[in-house]
Write a protein that holds these residues in place. Structure first.
Motif, PDB file in Angstrom:
ATOM      1  N   GLU A   1       6.103 -15.653 -27.317  1.00 45.58           N
ATOM      2  CA  GLU A   1       6.565 -15.878 -25.945  1.00 45.58           C
ATOM      3  C   GLU A   1       8.092 -15.909 -25.882  1.00 45.58           C
ATOM      4  N   ALA A   2       8.702 -16.595 -26.846  1.00 45.87           N
ATOM      5  CA  ALA A   2      10.176 -16.661 -26.892  1.00 45.87           C
ATOM      6  C   ALA A   2      10.766 -15.275 -27.072  1.00 45.87           C
ATOM      7  N   ARG A   3      10.146 -14.469 -27.935  1.00 44.99           N
ATOM      8  CA  ARG A   3      10.643 -13.112 -28.168  1.00 44.99           C
ATOM      9  C   ARG A   3      10.551 -12.280 -26.888  1.00 44.99           C
ATOM     10  N   GLY A   4       9.442 -12.403 -26.183  1.00 42.87           N
ATOM     11  CA  GLY A   4       9.250 -11.615 -24.968  1.00 42.87           C
ATOM     12  C   GLY A   4      10.201 -11.983 -23.851  1.00 42.87           C
ATOM     13  N   LYS A   5      10.552 -13.265 -23.763  1.00 43.97           N
ATOM     14  CA  LYS A   5      11.342 -13.743 -22.630  1.00 43.97           C
ATOM     15  C   LYS A   5      12.831 -13.895 -22.928  1.00 43.97           C
ATOM     16  N   LYS A   6      13.195 -14.131 -24.189  1.00 42.25           N
ATOM     17  CA  LYS A   6      14.575 -14.495 -24.494  1.00 42.25           C
ATOM     18  C   LYS A   6      15.300 -13.543 -25.435  1.00 42.25           C
ATOM     19  N   ILE A   7      14.546 -12.635 -26.077  1.00 38.82           N
ATOM     20  CA  ILE A   7      15.147 -11.752 -27.082  1.00 38.82           C
ATOM     21  C   ILE A   7      14.889 -10.299 -26.710  1.00 38.82           C
ATOM     22  N   GLY A   8      15.950  -9.521 -26.635  1.00 40.43           N
ATOM     23  CA  GLY A   8      15.826  -8.082 -26.419  1.00 40.43           C
ATOM     24  C   GLY A   8      16.114  -7.356 -27.717  1.00 40.43           C
ATOM     25  N   ILE A   9      15.231  -6.437 -28.115  1.00 41.85           N
ATOM     26  CA  ILE A   9      15.362  -5.763 -29.403  1.00 41.85           C
ATOM     27  C   ILE A   9      15.511  -4.261 -29.184  1.00 41.85           C
ATOM     28  N   ILE A  10      16.522  -3.667 -29.831  1.00 39.56           N
ATOM     29  CA  ILE A  10      16.760  -2.227 -29.757  1.00 39.56           C
ATOM     30  C   ILE A  10      16.642  -1.673 -31.170  1.00 39.56           C
ATOM     31  N   TYR A  11      15.741  -0.710 -31.365  1.00 43.09           N
ATOM     32  CA  TYR A  11      15.481  -0.161 -32.687  1.00 43.09           C
ATOM     33  C   TYR A  11      16.150   1.194 -32.852  1.00 43.09           C
ATOM     34  N   GLN A  12      16.350   1.590 -34.105  1.00 46.69           N
ATOM     35  CA  GLN A  12      16.914   2.905 -34.404  1.00 46.69           C
ATOM     36  C   GLN A  12      15.986   4.015 -33.921  1.00 46.69           C
ATOM     37  N   ASP A  13      14.672   3.846 -34.135  1.00 50.20           N
ATOM     38  CA  ASP A  13      13.733   4.909 -33.773  1.00 50.20           C
ATOM     39  C   ASP A  13      13.155   4.714 -32.368  1.00 50.20           C
ATOM     40  N   LYS A  14      13.778   3.847 -31.599  1.00 51.15           N
ATOM     41  CA  LYS A  14      13.477   3.591 -30.187  1.00 51.15           C
ATOM     42  C   LYS A  14      12.154   2.864 -29.963  1.00 51.15           C
ATOM     43  N   ASN A  15      11.102   3.229 -30.724  1.00 49.07           N
ATOM     44  CA  ASN A  15       9.789   2.588 -30.588  1.00 49.07           C
ATOM     45  C   ASN A  15       9.229   2.681 -29.173  1.00 49.07           C
ATOM     46  N   LEU A  16       9.532   3.751 -28.468  1.00 50.70           N
ATOM     47  CA  LEU A  16       8.954   3.941 -27.142  1.00 50.70           C
ATOM     48  C   LEU A  16       7.489   4.359 -27.283  1.00 50.70           C
ATOM     49  N   LEU A  17       6.675   3.948 -26.322  1.00 48.68           N
ATOM     50  CA  LEU A  17       5.255   4.311 -26.341  1.00 48.68           C
ATOM     51  C   LEU A  17       5.126   5.769 -25.900  1.00 48.68           C
ATOM     52  N   PRO A  18       4.613   6.641 -26.764  1.00 48.32           N
ATOM     53  CA  PRO A  18       4.660   8.084 -26.495  1.00 48.32           C
ATOM     54  C   PRO A  18       3.825   8.536 -25.306  1.00 48.32           C
ATOM     55  N   ASP A  19       2.777   7.802 -24.966  1.00 43.29           N
ATOM     56  CA  ASP A  19       1.880   8.228 -23.887  1.00 43.29           C
ATOM     57  C   ASP A  19       2.246   7.613 -22.540  1.00 43.29           C
ATOM     58  N   PHE A  20       3.355   6.912 -22.479  1.00 43.22           N
ATOM     59  CA  PHE A  20       3.811   6.289 -21.236  1.00 43.22           C
ATOM     60  C   PHE A  20       5.183   6.852 -20.870  1.00 43.22           C
ATOM     61  N   ASN A  21       5.416   7.018 -19.575  1.00 41.04           N
ATOM     62  CA  ASN A  21       6.707   7.559 -19.167  1.00 41.04           C
ATOM     63  C   ASN A  21       7.813   6.505 -19.280  1.00 41.04           C
ATOM     64  N   ALA A  22       9.030   6.921 -18.967  1.00 50.74           N
ATOM     65  CA  ALA A  22      10.188   6.039 -19.139  1.00 50.74           C
ATOM     66  C   ALA A  22      10.038   4.752 -18.341  1.00 50.74           C
ATOM     67  N   LEU A  23       9.639   4.885 -17.074  1.00 56.32           N
ATOM     68  CA  LEU A  23       9.480   3.698 -16.230  1.00 56.32           C
ATOM     69  C   LEU A  23       8.425   2.761 -16.799  1.00 56.32           C
ATOM     70  N   GLU A  24       7.296   3.315 -17.228  1.00 54.61           N
ATOM     71  CA  GLU A  24       6.218   2.483 -17.768  1.00 54.61           C
ATOM     72  C   GLU A  24       6.648   1.775 -19.049  1.00 54.61           C
ATOM     73  N   ASN A  25       7.405   2.445 -19.896  1.00 55.78           N
ATOM     74  CA  ASN A  25       7.886   1.821 -21.125  1.00 55.78           C
ATOM     75  C   ASN A  25       8.726   0.585 -20.826  1.00 55.78           C
ATOM     76  N   VAL A  26       9.464   0.623 -19.720  1.00 56.40           N
ATOM     77  CA  VAL A  26      10.325  -0.503 -19.377  1.00 56.40           C
ATOM     78  C   VAL A  26       9.539  -1.603 -18.665  1.00 56.40           C
TER      79      VAL A  26
END
Length: 227
Positions: free
Chosen positions: A81-106
């Motif tokens: 819960e703390a990670r979801g609400k208080k910590i933003g993580i940016i990865y080198q390989d982005k880790n975006l969900l491939p089957d969801f569009n940009a808006l959905e990923n956010v």
């Protein structure tokens, strides 16, 4: 300026054929309002330290404090819960969900705060627009350039207005022009109540932080501090 994160005697070992000490009794205070860069050779523990600070992993021994409160590494639900609400993580390989569009990923990350879908979509559109990608919100990650994908990853990390932003080699796969754009965005995220820590192999970007820290041989040391 107060300490947002404190680490005391932080140690991380990995057991293979023998015990490998990746982090060896680290002690450091990370302050609100500051941007820290982490440098060091591959295998020096940069990603390991960020994984510990993000509560994705737990140390072999030692203490992590957020706002002077000890983290209980075994309370997974609270830490998630703390990670979801208080910590933003940016990865080198982005880790975006491939089957969801940009808006959905956010906006899927925004739903960690509550289940208000309309608010999640509204907030996500606003932050994507700020990053100059509103015209790409319906595109899948495979349809975005490397720089665009990283900006969507930044939007996802920012959607819950985190107190802590952790970035692990956020421009490692980008050319220098796109890397400069991403770091320009990252440095604009500075707030007096926010802590930003990023790991990088690039000395040019590392030197722009308020404080540059070097990991070597399991230890941490200052290499420069900006006033």
């Amino acid at each position: 300026m107060s300490n947002l994160i404190q680490i005391k005697n932080l140690q991380k070992n990995y057991e293979t054929n023998k015990k490998i000490k990746v982090l060896n009794k680290l002690n450091f205070n990370f302050k609100n309002g500051k941007i820290y860069s982490l440098v060091g050779p591959s295998g020096s523990g940069k990603s390991t330290l960020l994984n510990l600070l993000s509560l994705i992993d737990k140390p072999s021994s030692g203490i992590i404090k957020f706002k002077n409160i000890n983290i209980n590494y075994y309370n997974k639900s609270n830490n998630d819960e703390a990670r979801g609400k208080k910590i933003g993580i940016i990865y080198q390989d982005k880790n975006l969900l491939p089957d969801f569009n940009a808006l959905e990923n956010v906006y899927l990350a925004r739903l960690a705060i509550d289940n208000n879908l309309n608010k999640a979509i509204e907030d996500s559109k606003r932050i994507i627009k700020k990053l100059g990608l509103f015209h790409r919100i319906k595109h899948l990650p495979s349809e975005l350039s490397g720089g665009e994908k990283q900006r969507i990853a930044i939007a996802r990390a920012l959607i819950n207005s985190p107190e802590i932003i952790l970035a692990d080699e956020p421009t490692g796969n980008l050319d220098f022009k796109n890397a400069k754009e991403v770091f320009k965005i990252l440095f604009k995220l500075r707030r007096k109540d926010r802590l930003i820590i990023f790991a990088t192999h690039n000395r040019y970007f590392a030197n722009k932080a308020d404080c540059k820290l070097e990991l070597f041989g399991g230890r941490i040391r200052f290499t420069n501090v900006r006033n």
